[in-house]
Design a protein around this motif. Structure first.
Motif, short mmCIF file in Angstrom:
data_model
loop_
_atom_site.label_atom_id
_atom_site.label_comp_id
_atom_site.label_asym_id
_atom_site.label_seq_id
_atom_site.Cartn_x
_atom_site.Cartn_y
_atom_site.Cartn_z
N ALA A 43 0.84 -1.21 0.00
CA ALA A 43 0.00 0.00 0.00
C ALA A 43 0.87 1.25 0.00
CB ALA A 43 -0.92 0.00 1.22
N LEU A 44 1.95 1.23 0.77
CA LEU A 44 2.88 2.36 0.80
C LEU A 44 3.53 2.56 -0.56
CD1 LEU A 44 4.42 4.58 2.31
CD2 LEU A 44 6.06 2.82 3.05
N THR A 45 3.91 1.47 -1.19
CA THR A 45 4.52 1.56 -2.53
C THR A 45 3.55 2.18 -3.52
OG1 THR A 45 5.94 -0.37 -2.14
CG2 THR A 45 5.49 0.21 -4.43
N GLU A 46 2.28 1.77 -3.45
CA GLU A 46 1.28 2.32 -4.36
C GLU A 46 1.02 3.80 -4.08
OE1 GLU A 46 -0.70 2.50 -7.59
OE2 GLU A 46 0.13 0.56 -6.98
N PHE A 47 1.05 4.17 -2.81
CA PHE A 47 0.85 5.58 -2.47
C PHE A 47 2.00 6.42 -3.01
CE2 PHE A 47 0.92 9.32 0.31
CZ PHE A 47 -0.40 9.74 0.18
N ARG A 48 3.21 5.90 -2.90
CA ARG A 48 4.37 6.61 -3.46
C ARG A 48 4.22 6.78 -4.97
NH1 ARG A 48 8.76 3.15 -0.04
NH2 ARG A 48 9.02 4.57 1.73
N SER A 49 3.66 5.73 -5.60
CA SER A 49 3.43 5.80 -7.04
C SER A 49 2.44 6.91 -7.39
CB SER A 49 2.92 4.45 -7.56
OG SER A 49 2.59 4.51 -8.92
N VAL A 50 1.42 7.06 -6.57
CA VAL A 50 0.41 8.09 -6.81
C VAL A 50 1.01 9.49 -6.68
CG1 VAL A 50 -1.70 9.15 -5.91
CG2 VAL A 50 -1.58 6.68 -6.19
N VAL A 51 1.77 9.71 -5.61
CA VAL A 51 2.32 11.06 -5.40
C VAL A 51 3.43 11.37 -6.40
CG1 VAL A 51 1.71 11.06 -2.96
CG2 VAL A 51 3.99 10.34 -3.63
N SER A 52 3.93 10.35 -7.09
CA SER A 52 4.93 10.56 -8.14
C SER A 52 4.28 10.70 -9.52
CB SER A 52 5.93 9.39 -8.17
OG SER A 52 6.60 9.27 -6.93
N PHE A 53 2.96 10.77 -9.54
CA PHE A 53 2.19 10.85 -10.80
C PHE A 53 2.70 12.00 -11.66
CE2 PHE A 53 -1.39 12.76 -13.12
CZ PHE A 53 -1.76 11.68 -13.92
N GLY A 84 -0.43 17.34 -5.35
CA GLY A 84 0.36 18.20 -4.48
C GLY A 84 -0.07 18.08 -3.03
N ALA A 85 -1.37 17.98 -2.80
CA ALA A 85 -1.88 17.84 -1.44
C ALA A 85 -1.47 16.50 -0.83
CB ALA A 85 -3.39 17.98 -1.44
N LEU A 86 -1.45 15.45 -1.66
CA LEU A 86 -1.10 14.13 -1.16
C LEU A 86 0.38 14.00 -0.84
CD1 LEU A 86 -3.18 11.69 -3.40
CD2 LEU A 86 -3.85 12.88 -1.33
#
Length: 213
Positions: free
Chosen positions: A59-69, A178-180
Motif C-alpha cells: 500500500a505504501l509503494t502504491e501511495f508513493r506511485s500516486v504522489v509521483s504521478f 500536491g496535497a497528497l
C-alpha cells in the motif's frame, strides 16, 4: 480415517453451536488439547501479522506511485490505491480476528489449568505445575500486549490511507497530487512503526511457541 471422521464431527459441532467451549471439548476427544490449539492459533496470528506487513508495504509503494504521478490516467492510479487500501483493511481485520482467537483459547487453557491444580494429591507436583502456570501466564501476558500494540499501530496507517483515498476519489486531477505529497512522510513513518511493532510481536510469538512446545 477414524481421526478424520472425528475431526469433521468436531468441526460440525462448532458450526452448529457456535460455542468455543463445545469446540474445545470436541477437540479434546480426538486428542487435540487447548495447549495444542493455543500453539496453532499463536502461529496463525503470527502469519497474519507477516501478511499484514507485506500488505501495508504494498500500500505504501502504491501511495508513493500516486504522489509521483506525472501524467497518464490518474483514475487508474486511484483504483490501484483504493484496491491496496481495501486489502489493507482486510489484512487488519484478519490480524484482529486471529488475536481474538488466541485470547479465547488462552483464557480457557489457564482456567482449566488453575482448576486442575485442586485435583493433585502430591503437593510437590502441584507446586511445580502452579509455578509453570504462572510462568506461562507471564510470558503470555507479554505476548498478547505485544500483539495488541502491533494491532493498535495499524489504525494510524489505515486512517491516513482512507483519508487520502477519499480525497483522491473526489479530486481526480493533477493538483490533488500536491496535497497528497505532504502526507507521504507521515504515512511512511507510521508504516515503519507498524512493521517494527509487528516484528516484535512475531519474535514474542516464536518464543512463546517454543516455550509451550
Amino acid at each position: 480415517m477414524r481421526f478424520l471422521i472425528l475431526l469433521l464431527t468436531a468441526t460440525a459441532m462448532i458450526s452448529m453451536s457456535g460455542c468455543e467451549s463445545t469446540y474445545y471439548n470436541a477437540m479434546e476427544k480426538v486428542g487435540v488439547h487447548k495447549r495444542d490449539i493455543l500453539v496453532d492459533r499463536v502461529g496463525e496470528a503470527k502469519d497474519a501479522q507477516k501478511e499484514a506487513q507485506e500488505q501495508f508495504k504494498d500500500a505504501l509503494t502504491e501511495f508513493r506511485s500516486v504522489v509521483s504521478f506525472d501524467g497518464g490516467n490518474l483514475e487508474t492510479h486511484y483504483n490501484r490505491l483504493n484496491s491496496e487500501f481495501e486489502d489493507s483493511e482486510a489484512a487488519a481485520k484478519e490480524v484482529s480476528d486471529r488475536i481474538n482467537k488466541v485470547e479465547s483459547v488462552a483464557e480457557a487453557l489457564f482456567d482449566e489449568w488453575q482448576d486442575e491444580l485442586k485435583l493433585y494429591t502430591n503437593a510437590r507436583l502441584r507446586s511445580d505445575s502452579a509455578n509453570k502456570l504462572q510462568a506461562t501466564k507471564r510470558q503470555y501476558t507479554a505476548l498478547i500486549k505485544s500483539m495488541r500494540r502491533a494491532e493498535k499501530s495499524i489504525d494510524p496507517v489505515l486512517n491516513a490511507l482512507r483519508d487520502n483515498v477519499l480525497y483522491l476519489k473526489h479530486n481526480l486531477n493533477a493538483s490533488a497530487i500536491g496535497a497528497l505529497k505532504g502526507e507521504l512522510a507521515g504515512i511512511d513513518r507510521d508504516v515503519q512503526q507498524l512493521i517494527g511493532a509487528m516484528e516484535k510481536a512475531i519474535r514474542e510469538s516464536d518464543a512463546f511457541i517454543k516455550q509451550l512446545k
